[in-house]
Design a protein around this motif. Structure first.
Motif, short mmCIF file in Angstrom:
data_model
loop_
_atom_site.label_atom_id
_atom_site.label_comp_id
_atom_site.label_asym_id
_atom_site.label_seq_id
_atom_site.Cartn_x
_atom_site.Cartn_y
_atom_site.Cartn_z
N ALA A 20 4.89 -1.75 15.26
CA ALA A 20 5.45 -2.03 16.58
C ALA A 20 5.74 -0.76 17.37
O ALA A 20 6.25 -0.83 18.49
N SER A 21 5.43 0.41 16.80
CA SER A 21 5.70 1.71 17.46
C SER A 21 7.17 1.86 17.83
O SER A 21 7.51 2.36 18.91
N ILE A 22 8.05 1.39 16.93
CA ILE A 22 9.49 1.49 17.21
C ILE A 22 9.98 2.91 16.93
O ILE A 22 10.58 3.54 17.79
N GLY A 23 9.73 3.41 15.71
CA GLY A 23 10.06 4.79 15.39
C GLY A 23 11.53 5.12 15.45
O GLY A 23 11.96 5.93 16.28
N TYR A 24 12.37 4.50 14.58
CA TYR A 24 13.79 4.82 14.57
C TYR A 24 14.04 6.25 14.09
O TYR A 24 15.05 6.85 14.44
N GLY A 25 13.15 6.78 13.26
CA GLY A 25 13.31 8.15 12.79
C GLY A 25 14.01 8.28 11.46
O GLY A 25 14.04 9.36 10.86
N ALA A 26 14.61 7.18 10.94
CA ALA A 26 15.30 7.26 9.66
C ALA A 26 14.31 7.42 8.51
O ALA A 26 14.56 8.15 7.55
N MET A 27 13.16 6.74 8.62
CA MET A 27 12.11 6.84 7.60
C MET A 27 10.84 7.37 8.26
O MET A 27 10.52 6.98 9.39
N TYR A 28 10.11 8.19 7.55
CA TYR A 28 8.88 8.76 8.09
C TYR A 28 7.96 9.12 6.92
O TYR A 28 8.42 9.34 5.79
N PRO A 29 6.64 9.19 7.17
CA PRO A 29 5.71 9.52 6.08
C PRO A 29 5.86 10.98 5.67
O PRO A 29 5.99 11.86 6.52
N GLN A 30 5.80 11.21 4.35
CA GLN A 30 5.97 12.57 3.87
C GLN A 30 4.80 13.05 3.01
O GLN A 30 4.87 14.15 2.45
N THR A 31 3.75 12.25 2.92
CA THR A 31 2.56 12.68 2.17
C THR A 31 1.32 12.42 3.03
O THR A 31 1.36 11.65 4.00
N LEU A 32 0.22 13.09 2.66
CA LEU A 32 -1.03 12.88 3.38
C LEU A 32 -1.49 11.43 3.26
O LEU A 32 -1.98 10.85 4.23
N ALA A 75 0.83 -1.21 0.00
CA ALA A 75 0.00 0.00 0.00
C ALA A 75 0.86 1.27 0.00
O ALA A 75 0.53 2.26 -0.66
N TYR A 76 2.00 1.24 0.74
CA TYR A 76 2.89 2.41 0.75
C TYR A 76 3.55 2.63 -0.61
O TYR A 76 3.95 3.75 -0.95
N LEU A 77 3.70 1.55 -1.40
CA LEU A 77 4.34 1.66 -2.71
C LEU A 77 3.42 2.25 -3.77
O LEU A 77 3.89 2.72 -4.81
N ILE A 78 2.09 2.20 -3.52
CA ILE A 78 1.13 2.65 -4.53
C ILE A 78 1.21 4.17 -4.69
O ILE A 78 1.12 4.92 -3.72
N ALA A 97 9.80 9.13 3.34
CA ALA A 97 11.07 9.85 3.26
C ALA A 97 12.23 8.93 3.60
O ALA A 97 12.14 8.09 4.49
N ASN A 98 13.34 9.09 2.86
CA ASN A 98 14.58 8.33 3.06
C ASN A 98 14.44 6.86 2.68
O ASN A 98 15.34 6.06 3.00
N ALA A 99 13.33 6.49 2.03
CA ALA A 99 13.18 5.14 1.52
C ALA A 99 13.50 5.13 0.04
O ALA A 99 13.18 6.06 -0.69
N ASN A 114 13.05 4.63 -3.67
CA ASN A 114 11.83 4.66 -4.47
C ASN A 114 11.56 3.29 -5.10
O ASN A 114 12.41 2.75 -5.81
N GLY A 115 10.39 2.74 -4.83
CA GLY A 115 10.01 1.44 -5.38
C GLY A 115 10.56 0.26 -4.63
O GLY A 115 10.38 -0.89 -5.07
N SER A 116 11.21 0.47 -3.51
CA SER A 116 11.80 -0.64 -2.75
C SER A 116 10.76 -1.26 -1.82
O SER A 116 10.29 -0.61 -0.87
N PHE A 117 10.43 -2.51 -2.07
CA PHE A 117 9.46 -3.22 -1.20
C PHE A 117 10.03 -3.40 0.20
O PHE A 117 9.32 -3.25 1.19
N PHE A 118 11.31 -3.73 0.30
CA PHE A 118 11.89 -4.02 1.61
C PHE A 118 11.94 -2.77 2.48
O PHE A 118 11.72 -2.84 3.69
N ASP A 119 12.20 -1.62 1.89
CA ASP A 119 12.20 -0.39 2.69
C ASP A 119 10.81 -0.11 3.25
O ASP A 119 10.67 0.23 4.44
N THR A 120 9.78 -0.22 2.41
CA THR A 120 8.43 0.03 2.91
C THR A 120 7.98 -1.07 3.87
O THR A 120 7.23 -0.80 4.82
N PHE A 121 8.44 -2.30 3.66
CA PHE A 121 8.10 -3.39 4.58
C PHE A 121 8.67 -3.11 5.96
O PHE A 121 7.98 -3.22 6.98
N PHE A 122 9.94 -2.74 6.03
CA PHE A 122 10.56 -2.48 7.33
C PHE A 122 9.98 -1.22 7.97
O PHE A 122 9.88 -1.13 9.21
#
Length: 296
Positions: A94-106, A66-69, A75-77, A79-87
């Motif tokens: 899990a509410s881990i929130g490392y901060g390296a990746m975050y949502p950048q669109t509505l 769904a994130y790939l659609i 951000a920081n993922a 583009n088109g990488s399934f593994f980045d969006t999966f992680f």
């Protein structure tokens, strides 16, 4: 002598703990998915844990797709990488929130809201199921492989053994004994009949070591006049139900067992299993629990 446990028929009315009778339900289609809660409570841990793991991975994979659609919403993922969006999905659920990746669109933010809610539900359900499985009261009751018929006070008596394998006590223990056999009415109709078998002692205030249950075969007994051949011809089975209160958990526990005709030995006795140690403590010898000897 010690007799080995015989092979059991493929179809039995009552089976051992954790098993289910091999009964074909004609006209009653059954799917375990219609009773999902019962399925998840009763399947073994070796099946429950991998199943929860597969569901967890599948849900995260679905959100990753769904994130790939529609483009790069994270951000920081890559583009088109399934593994980045999966992680990223795993971190969100899990509410881990490392901060390296975050949502950048509505769009991605709304997906995060939905996934956070789904994650809360999933964790709550798995926690509840796991607690229920751990908290369900169970009994560790050992039954003898065989029942025997031997004279007791000059009366033929059906006997079998039960023992508590836990190092605690079962309070207010009770045993129900039932004979089940095939019968035909005078009109030729087939019935599977149930007969209660009275015990010399059907309950005990304290069950700690072993219990030899005894049913006198008197003229009033449903077993009176029966022989090994007649019991086998009637597909006879003796059902044992033991209930009591676990002293440690203060919860009602139960155990079930059954003996078919081939597991009832006539003119045999059980070996003695109770004794004393050298330091004068009561002992039970489980090595002799199923040992029997013929009456000479």
């Amino acid at each position: 002598m010690v007799l080995k446990q015989p092979l059991r028929p493929s179809q039995r009315l009552v089976v051992r703990d954790g098993e289910f009778p091999d009964v074909v339900r004609l006209g009653d289609p059954h799917s375990p998915w219609r009773d999902l809660y019962h399925l998840l409570i009763t399947i073994p841990w070796i099946g429950f844990i991998p199943l929860m793991g597969l569901i967890y991975l599948a849900v995260n994979a679905a959100f990753a797709i769904a994130y790939l659609i529609g483009g790069n919403h994270i951000a920081n993922a890559t583009n088109g990488s399934f593994f980045d969006t999966f992680f990223f999905s795993v971190q969100t659920m899990a509410s881990i929130g490392y901060g390296a990746m975050y949502p950048q669109t509505l769009y991605a933010n709304w997906l995060v809201v939905i996934e956070a809610f789904v994650g809360l539900l999933f964790i709550a359900m798995v926690t509840g199921l796991s607690f229920t499985r751990f908290a369900s009261p169970t009994a560790r009751i050992l039954f003898s492989h065989y029942a025997v018929v031997a004279p007791h006070n000059s009366i033929p008596t059906l006997m079998f053994r039960a023992a508590n394998k836990r190092r605690n006590r079962i309070l207010e223990a009770q045993i129900w004994l039932t004979l089940v056999r095939d019968e035909y009415t005078t009109e030729g109709e087939f019935f599977r009949r149930f007969y209660d078998l009275a015990l010399t002692r059907s309950h005990t205030p304290l069950f700690a070591l072993s219990w030899t249950a005894m049913h006198p075969i008197t003229p009033s007994s449903p077993l009176y006049g029966e022989t090994p051949d007649s019991l086998a011809a009637a597909n006879a089975e003796i059902i044992v139900i033991l209930t009591g209160i676990d002293e440690t958990m203060s919860q009602t526990i139960h155990a079930r067992h059954s003996f078919i005709a081939d597991e009832i030995l006539w003119n045999y006795r059980f070996a003695d299993i109770l004794g004393w140690t050298r330091d004068k403590r009561r002992a039970i010898n489980f090595n002799c629990f199923d040992q029997v000897s013929p009456i000479r």
